[in-house]
Design an enzyme around this catalytic site. Structure first.
Site, short mmCIF file in Angstrom:
data_model
loop_
_atom_site.label_atom_id
_atom_site.label_comp_id
_atom_site.label_asym_id
_atom_site.label_seq_id
_atom_site.Cartn_x
_atom_site.Cartn_y
_atom_site.Cartn_z
N PRO A 9 44.71 41.41 20.23
CA PRO A 9 44.38 40.57 19.08
C PRO A 9 45.45 40.52 17.99
O PRO A 9 46.10 41.52 17.71
CB PRO A 9 43.10 41.22 18.52
CG PRO A 9 43.06 42.58 19.10
CD PRO A 9 43.74 42.49 20.43
N ASN A 10 45.58 39.32 17.46
CA ASN A 10 46.48 39.02 16.33
C ASN A 10 47.97 38.99 16.67
O ASN A 10 48.79 38.66 15.83
CB ASN A 10 46.23 39.99 15.15
CG ASN A 10 44.81 39.88 14.64
OD1 ASN A 10 44.36 38.79 14.32
ND2 ASN A 10 44.09 40.98 14.59
N ARG A 17 52.15 36.97 10.46
CA ARG A 17 51.41 38.20 10.22
C ARG A 17 52.31 39.31 9.68
O ARG A 17 53.24 39.74 10.36
CB ARG A 17 50.84 38.61 11.57
CG ARG A 17 50.18 39.90 11.59
CD ARG A 17 49.85 40.30 13.01
NE ARG A 17 49.02 41.46 12.91
CZ ARG A 17 48.82 42.33 13.89
NH1 ARG A 17 49.36 42.13 15.06
NH2 ARG A 17 48.07 43.36 13.69
N TYR A 22 55.97 43.37 11.20
CA TYR A 22 56.07 42.87 12.58
C TYR A 22 57.25 41.92 12.82
O TYR A 22 57.47 41.52 13.95
CB TYR A 22 54.75 42.17 12.96
CG TYR A 22 53.57 43.13 12.99
CD1 TYR A 22 53.48 44.11 13.97
CD2 TYR A 22 52.57 43.06 12.03
CE1 TYR A 22 52.42 45.00 14.00
CE2 TYR A 22 51.50 43.95 12.05
CZ TYR A 22 51.42 44.92 13.04
OH TYR A 22 50.38 45.81 13.06
N ASN A 73 50.19 45.86 25.20
CA ASN A 73 50.10 46.10 23.77
C ASN A 73 48.69 45.64 23.40
O ASN A 73 48.46 44.45 23.16
CB ASN A 73 51.17 45.32 23.00
CG ASN A 73 51.09 45.61 21.50
OD1 ASN A 73 50.15 46.25 21.02
ND2 ASN A 73 52.07 45.13 20.76
N ALA A 76 45.06 46.16 17.99
CA ALA A 76 44.04 47.00 17.33
C ALA A 76 43.10 47.67 18.33
O ALA A 76 42.59 48.76 18.06
CB ALA A 76 43.24 46.16 16.34
N HIS A 79 43.29 51.44 19.47
CA HIS A 79 42.73 52.57 18.74
C HIS A 79 41.21 52.66 18.85
O HIS A 79 40.61 53.54 18.25
CB HIS A 79 43.13 52.46 17.26
CG HIS A 79 44.55 52.02 17.06
ND1 HIS A 79 45.61 52.79 17.47
CD2 HIS A 79 45.09 50.89 16.53
CE1 HIS A 79 46.74 52.15 17.19
NE2 HIS A 79 46.45 50.99 16.62
N ASP A 86 39.01 52.31 30.39
CA ASP A 86 38.28 52.42 31.65
C ASP A 86 38.71 51.36 32.66
O ASP A 86 38.76 51.62 33.86
CB ASP A 86 36.77 52.33 31.40
CG ASP A 86 36.19 53.61 30.81
OD1 ASP A 86 36.92 54.63 30.78
OD2 ASP A 86 35.03 53.60 30.37
N GLU A 97 52.58 51.38 27.83
CA GLU A 97 52.07 50.92 26.54
C GLU A 97 53.25 50.55 25.62
O GLU A 97 54.26 51.26 25.61
CB GLU A 97 51.27 52.08 25.92
CG GLU A 97 50.68 51.80 24.58
CD GLU A 97 50.02 53.06 23.99
OE1 GLU A 97 50.42 54.20 24.32
OE2 GLU A 97 49.10 52.89 23.17
N HIS A 99 54.14 49.15 21.52
CA HIS A 99 53.77 48.75 20.16
C HIS A 99 55.03 48.35 19.42
O HIS A 99 56.03 49.07 19.49
CB HIS A 99 53.06 49.88 19.41
CG HIS A 99 51.78 50.26 20.08
ND1 HIS A 99 50.66 49.46 20.01
CD2 HIS A 99 51.46 51.30 20.88
CE1 HIS A 99 49.71 50.01 20.74
NE2 HIS A 99 50.17 51.12 21.29
N ARG A 106 52.18 55.34 10.98
CA ARG A 106 51.34 54.49 10.13
C ARG A 106 50.02 55.20 9.77
O ARG A 106 49.98 56.42 9.78
CB ARG A 106 51.12 53.14 10.84
CG ARG A 106 52.44 52.36 11.02
CD ARG A 106 52.25 51.03 11.68
NE ARG A 106 51.38 50.16 10.89
CZ ARG A 106 50.89 48.99 11.33
NH1 ARG A 106 51.19 48.58 12.56
NH2 ARG A 106 50.12 48.26 10.57
N ARG A 110 45.61 54.82 13.31
CA ARG A 110 46.46 54.24 14.37
C ARG A 110 47.09 55.32 15.24
O ARG A 110 47.83 55.04 16.17
CB ARG A 110 47.55 53.36 13.77
CG ARG A 110 47.00 52.12 13.07
CD ARG A 110 48.12 51.20 12.60
NE ARG A 110 47.65 50.38 11.50
CZ ARG A 110 47.06 49.20 11.63
NH1 ARG A 110 46.88 48.66 12.81
NH2 ARG A 110 46.65 48.53 10.56
#
Ligand code: DQA
Length: 143
Positions: A9-10, A17, A22, A73, A76, A79, A86, A97, A99, A106, A110
């Site tokens: 998301p986002n 943003r 970012y 990635n 949100a 977290h 799963d 992963e 980020h 941060r 997070r």
């Protein structure tokens, strides 16, 4: 070798943003960057973005026997989402992963990463380059 790159998301709001965190490049620039990396590494790829947890879970489920690696990635959901963790465990596809920011530097909320509990490696705080490193990691693994 076929890699699925999942963005949560986002991330579609990149550019607009919180640019101080970012960066000023938009999501399309990330899509192009990833495509260029995959082309250079001679890897087939699909890049996917969703703002919905269930859709990300379904995308991971559909990756079974289709993709050899996942770069994720989860934004949100990193977290919060046991469901995404799963799903990764269920399909058992090697995953890395990413980020854009250094989540460990941060806010405390997070610092926990459910996604990271499955992933073999995490690249954080490297901006777009984290995706390149993640793709390189998976390429090395299958060499
Ligand atoms: C992020 C970090 C997350 O904490 C945040 O919720 C995001 C983006 C990153 O790429 O730095 O949406 O995953």
């Amino acid at each position: 070798m076929k890699i699925l790159i999942i963005n949560g998301p986002n991330l579609n709001m990149l550019g607009l943003r919180e640019p101080d965190l970012y960066g000023k490049k938009d999501y399309n620039a990330l899509v192009e960057y990833v495509a260029e990396c995959c082309k250079n590494m001679e890897v087939e790829h699909e890049i996917y973005q969703s703002n919905h947890e269930g859709e990300i879970v379904e995308k991971i489920q559909q990756a079974y026997k289709v993709f050899d690696g996942i770069v994720i990635n989860a934004a949100a959901y990193t977290h919060t989402s046991v469901a995404i963790l799963d799903a990764l465990k269920a399909v058992s596809i090697p995953a890395v992963e990413v980020h854009l920011t250094d989540i460990s530097a941060r806010e405390p909320f997070r610092h926990i990463s459910y996604t990271g509990m499955y992933c073999e490696m995490t690249y954080k705080g490297l901006g777009f380059e984290g995706y390149k490193k993640a793709i390189e990691y998976l390429c090395e693994k299958y060499k």
